[in-house]
Design a protein around this motif. Structure first.
Motif, PDB file in Angstrom:
ATOM      1  N   LYS A 326      85.569  75.278  93.969  1.00 27.29           N
ATOM      2  CA  LYS A 326      86.388  76.015  94.921  1.00 27.29           C
ATOM      3  C   LYS A 326      86.917  75.059  95.992  1.00 27.29           C
ATOM      4  CE  LYS A 326      85.225  79.798  92.820  1.00 27.29           C
ATOM      5  NZ  LYS A 326      86.188  80.496  91.946  1.00 27.29           N
ATOM      6  N   ASN A 327      88.106  75.397  96.500  1.00 26.59           N
ATOM      7  CA  ASN A 327      88.735  74.610  97.572  1.00 26.59           C
ATOM      8  C   ASN A 327      88.874  73.132  97.185  1.00 26.59           C
ATOM      9  OD1 ASN A 327      88.756  76.926  99.265  1.00 26.59           O
ATOM     10  ND2 ASN A 327      86.628  76.527  99.823  1.00 26.59           N
ATOM     11  N   VAL A 328      89.238  72.905  95.913  1.00 25.07           N
ATOM     12  CA  VAL A 328      89.448  71.551  95.409  1.00 25.07           C
ATOM     13  C   VAL A 328      90.930  71.395  95.050  1.00 25.07           C
ATOM     14  CG1 VAL A 328      88.864  69.899  93.599  1.00 25.07           C
ATOM     15  CG2 VAL A 328      87.101  71.410  94.524  1.00 25.07           C
ATOM     16  N   HIS A 329      91.518  70.245  95.386  1.00 28.00           N
ATOM     17  CA  HIS A 329      92.926  70.025  95.067  1.00 28.00           C
ATOM     18  C   HIS A 329      93.114  70.009  93.551  1.00 28.00           C
ATOM     19  CE1 HIS A 329      96.842  68.012  94.737  1.00 28.00           C
ATOM     20  NE2 HIS A 329      97.058  68.470  95.968  1.00 28.00           N
ATOM     21  N   PRO A 330      94.167  70.663  93.051  1.00 30.84           N
ATOM     22  CA  PRO A 330      94.391  70.717  91.598  1.00 30.84           C
ATOM     23  C   PRO A 330      94.439  69.335  90.946  1.00 30.84           C
ATOM     24  CG  PRO A 330      95.831  72.259  92.721  1.00 30.84           C
ATOM     25  CD  PRO A 330      95.162  71.467  93.791  1.00 30.84           C
ATOM     26  N   GLY A 331      94.883  68.304  91.717  1.00 28.59           N
ATOM     27  CA  GLY A 331      94.966  66.956  91.166  1.00 28.59           C
ATOM     28  C   GLY A 331      93.621  66.361  90.790  1.00 28.59           C
ATOM     29  N   LYS A 332      92.520  66.971  91.282  1.00 29.42           N
ATOM     30  CA  LYS A 332      91.188  66.495  90.929  1.00 29.42           C
ATOM     31  C   LYS A 332      90.646  67.182  89.686  1.00 29.42           C
ATOM     32  CE  LYS A 332      89.877  65.129  95.615  1.00 29.42           C
ATOM     33  NZ  LYS A 332      88.869  65.257  96.711  1.00 29.42           N
ATOM     34  N   ILE A 333      91.381  68.180  89.205  1.00 24.43           N
ATOM     35  CA  ILE A 333      90.953  68.906  88.001  1.00 24.43           C
ATOM     36  C   ILE A 333      91.820  68.527  86.802  1.00 24.43           C
ATOM     37  CG2 ILE A 333      90.612  71.194  86.991  1.00 24.43           C
ATOM     38  CD1 ILE A 333      90.103  72.254  89.796  1.00 24.43           C
ATOM     39  N   VAL A 334      93.137  68.411  87.014  1.00 24.93           N
ATOM     40  CA  VAL A 334      94.061  68.026  85.941  1.00 24.93           C
ATOM     41  C   VAL A 334      94.941  66.885  86.443  1.00 24.93           C
ATOM     42  CG1 VAL A 334      94.110  70.317  84.869  1.00 24.93           C
ATOM     43  CG2 VAL A 334      95.759  69.770  86.675  1.00 24.93           C
ATOM     44  N   SER A 335      95.634  66.234  85.512  1.00 26.26           N
ATOM     45  CA  SER A 335      96.535  65.135  85.862  1.00 26.26           C
ATOM     46  C   SER A 335      97.881  65.347  85.177  1.00 26.26           C
ATOM     47  CB  SER A 335      95.939  63.792  85.448  1.00 26.26           C
ATOM     48  OG  SER A 335      95.668  63.765  84.061  1.00 26.26           O
ATOM     49  N   THR A 336      98.927  64.740  85.735  1.00 32.96           N
ATOM     50  CA  THR A 336     100.272  64.870  85.182  1.00 32.96           C
ATOM     51  C   THR A 336     100.330  64.308  83.768  1.00 32.96           C
ATOM     52  OG1 THR A 336     101.171  64.632  87.409  1.00 32.96           O
ATOM     53  CG2 THR A 336     102.701  64.365  85.605  1.00 32.96           C
ATOM     54  N   SER A 337     101.041  65.012  82.887  1.00 32.23           N
ATOM     55  CA  SER A 337     101.219  64.666  81.459  1.00 32.23           C
ATOM     56  C   SER A 337      99.991  64.985  80.614  1.00 32.23           C
ATOM     57  CB  SER A 337     101.593  63.192  81.284  1.00 32.23           C
ATOM     58  OG  SER A 337     102.803  62.896  81.960  1.00 32.23           O
ATOM     59  N   GLN A 338      98.948  65.541  81.211  1.00 27.99           N
ATOM     60  CA  GLN A 338      97.748  65.900  80.444  1.00 27.99           C
ATOM     61  C   GLN A 338      97.996  67.152  79.615  1.00 27.99           C
ATOM     62  OE1 GLN A 338      94.316  66.599  82.900  1.00 27.99           O
ATOM     63  NE2 GLN A 338      93.129  67.508  81.240  1.00 27.99           N
ATOM     64  N   GLU A 339      97.546  67.145  78.377  1.00 26.47           N
ATOM     65  CA  GLU A 339      97.636  68.335  77.523  1.00 26.47           C
ATOM     66  C   GLU A 339      96.423  69.219  77.800  1.00 26.47           C
ATOM     67  OE1 GLU A 339      98.221  67.823  73.414  1.00 26.47           O
ATOM     68  OE2 GLU A 339     100.242  66.996  73.615  1.00 26.47           O
ATOM     69  N   VAL A 340      96.681  70.490  78.075  1.00 28.89           N
ATOM     70  CA  VAL A 340      95.600  71.419  78.412  1.00 28.89           C
ATOM     71  C   VAL A 340      95.762  72.713  77.625  1.00 28.89           C
ATOM     72  CG1 VAL A 340      95.235  70.519  80.744  1.00 28.89           C
ATOM     73  CG2 VAL A 340      96.952  72.294  80.372  1.00 28.89           C
TER      74      VAL A 340
END
Length: 571
Positions: A326-340
């Motif tokens: 919770k209260n974590v920046h999305p950039g710490k969970i996923v990265s640009t160009s990552q397939e999810v």
């Protein structure tokens, strides 16, 4: 006799030549500086030999018979006009010039074209400082760099050696100066094309244009005399962060007229409108609950945008990224160009929005915890975070439960109880409540020691009761008081007196005893809300009921005075 006869013959020949010369020149006394006709008698690799009827022939450089970028066109027997620079030079030859003859002829034609404001044809054949040289059929003109085109031209190579129309801006025959403009011709053509274009322009029309300028919000496209704006949102169905990702200056593109305002002649263009809309039938293609694979193409503070296909992207809100983080920046969970892998949560075709979930593709640890644990269970955990309202304790399944500060200790206030713990401490907690749907687990520490030892502390302090308390602290907002060993209370400033002028906390002192009425009781914090004002009002009502009525005309002061006198007499 032979010698006199020869002299007579020479005189006769001289007379004939003089007569012939008079016929050629007429009243003119000299050939110098005049244009005459002559016959080509020989052509070699460098010179052309021309007989103009004078004592000797003249030689003219072969290059004077060619235009820039063309081969010489002259052969033996041709009749050509040449300019006589000198009837006889030091070599005894007649000095002739084809170029000057052509120039004299061309100048006359150019002067007529200038008077009529007509276009002339020329060929750009060289560079000079500030511009270019142009051959106007024999006369050399100057083309300034600013007059080459409507917009700056980086490469003039394709224009050189090709006949093109020009406008004459200035002529000075005495100085031999001619200034021409190609831009003026283009502007005339552009204005004519602009009028035709605007007259026939309609919304929905498909046109071909050239990208003229690129800005942060779009690109200006030259449609041939008029510019239109291609907004960044109308370049492609997919996300375009900057127009330069899709367009370059000078690029030829096809566009559709989206809107045309005839009053201000503003034209809005679109490129994506020429392609089918990928959002058509999107709800059927991506039903709610379906798991799909996409690529993260943009990350913001509030979530991440995932491209499902070209032109289709959805938002994974930060709250839908992880069950536990919770209260974590999305950039710490996923990265640009990552397939999810994501789950479709909602589709709004009208607003062109798709809500996606990342955490929904994994097991819910809150439901798993609720299935394995229930209220009353005791667990060991680690203090992961301390806030102003409680402790967050790590539990099995990588989830956090909260111990409210009021559930830390029975006999210590919440603020003081929090100070007894540090981040990383190991603690034993009791589960008070599990709400998997709300992702909440309520914990307690004080409940491990059994029942509240001060559970009956508030017995007897019911609402409406009058108690005697001791002032422990005077604040700007009221008085902190001690009612008993385990019970405290607070009297608000507005409850200090029934008289507004007496509602001043500074009238009281620490240690002073006051009587107040109980307004409410908080069993959890064992704190009472008290009022001196309400006690005074109640006493006045009792005095009115015992010693007078509102119809008697007696004031409250009279009634109280009489009551005091009666009590004194009894004493």
């Amino acid at each position: 006799m032979a010698k006199p006869a020869a002299n007579l013959k020479d005189l006769s020949e001289n007379s004939d030549f003089s007569k012939l010369l008079s016929e050629v020149l007429g009243p003119q006394k000299s050939f110098d500086g005049s244009v005459v006709k002559g016959r080509v008698i020989n052509v070699d690799s460098e010179f052309v030999i021309i007989d103009v009827g004078l004592k000797s022939e003249g030689r003219v450089s072969l290059r004077e018979f060619s235009r820039p970028g063309e081969d010489p066109e002259v052969k033996t027997g041709d009749i050509v006009e040449v300019f006589v620079e000198r009837m006889e030079n030091r070599d005894g030859e007649t000095a002739l010039s084809r170029e000057k003859a052509r120039r004299e002829e061309v100048w006359a034609e150019l002067e007529k074209s200038t008077e009529k404001a007509e276009r002339v044809t020329g060929v750009i054949f060289g560079r000079v400082k500030g511009g270019f040289t142009v051959d106007l059929g024999g006369a050399v003109a100057f083309l300034p760099g600013s007059q080459v085109d409507i917009r700056p031209v980086r490469d003039v190579g394709p224009l050189m050696g090709t006949p093109q129309p020009f406008h004459i801006l200035k002529m000075d025959r005495q100085r031999g100066n001619i200034v021409v403009s190609r831009r003026a011709v283009l502007e005339e053509s552009r204005e004519s094309a602009r009028s035709d274009l605007l007259g026939n322009l309609r919304e929905g029309q498909v046109l071909t244009g050239i990208v003229k300028n690129i800005t942060d919000y779009g690109a200006f496209v030259d449609l041939g005399g008029v510019d239109g704006l291609l907004h960044v949102t109308d370049i492609s169905w997919k996300r375009v962060n900057h127009p330069s990702e899709m367009l370059t200056i000078g690029q030829n593109i096809q566009v559709q007229v989206i809107r045309y305002n005839e009053e201000n002649q503003r034209i809005s263009l679109g490129m994506k409108q020429l392609e089918s809309d990928p959002w058509d039938g999107i709800a059927a293609k991506y039903p709610v609950g379906q798991k799909v694979t996409g690529r993260v193409n943009n990350i913001t503070d509030y979530g991440a945008f995932v491209e499902l296909e070209s032109g289709i992207e959805g938002l994974v809100h930060v709250s839908e990224m992880s069950w536990t983080k919770k209260n974590v920046h999305p950039g710490k969970i996923v990265s640009t160009s990552q397939e999810v892998e994501v789950m479709v949560l909602d589709v709004d075709q009208e607003k062109r929005r798709i809500s996606l979930g990342l955490k929904q593709t994994t097991e819910n640890p809150w439901k798993d915890f609720a299935a394995k644990n229930k209220a009353g269970d005791v667990l060991d955990g680690e203090v992961r975070n301390i806030t102003e309202f409680g402790l967050f304790v790590g539990l099995p399944g990588d989830i956090d439960g909260m111990v409210h500060m009021s559930d830390i200790a029975w006999d210590v206030t919440g603020e003081d109880a929090l100070k007894q713990y540090n981040k990383g401490d190991s603690v034993k907690v009791k589960i008070l409540e599990v709400e998997a749907d709300k992702e909440r687990v309520a914990l307690g520490i004080k409940q491990l020691s059994g029942e509240d030892p001060n559970a009956g502390a508030l017995d007897g302090f019911n609402k409406g009761a009058v108690v005697t308390c001791t002032i422990t602290e005077v604040t700007a907002n009221g008085l902190e008081v001690n009612v008993s060993d385990n019970v405290t209370g607070f009297i608000k400033k507005a409850d200090l007196s029934r008289e507004r002028s007496e509602q001043r906390p500074d009238r009281f002192a620490v240690g002073e005893k006051v009587d107040a009425k109980v307004l409410s009781a908080d069993k959890k914090s064992r704190k009472l809300s008290l009022s001196i004002k309400q006690r005074e009002i109640d006493e006045d009502k009792e005095a009115m009921a015992a010693f007078g009525s509102s119809d008697s005309g007696a004031s409250l002061g009279d009634i109280l005075g009489a009551a005091l006198k009666s009590k004194k007499d009894e004493d």
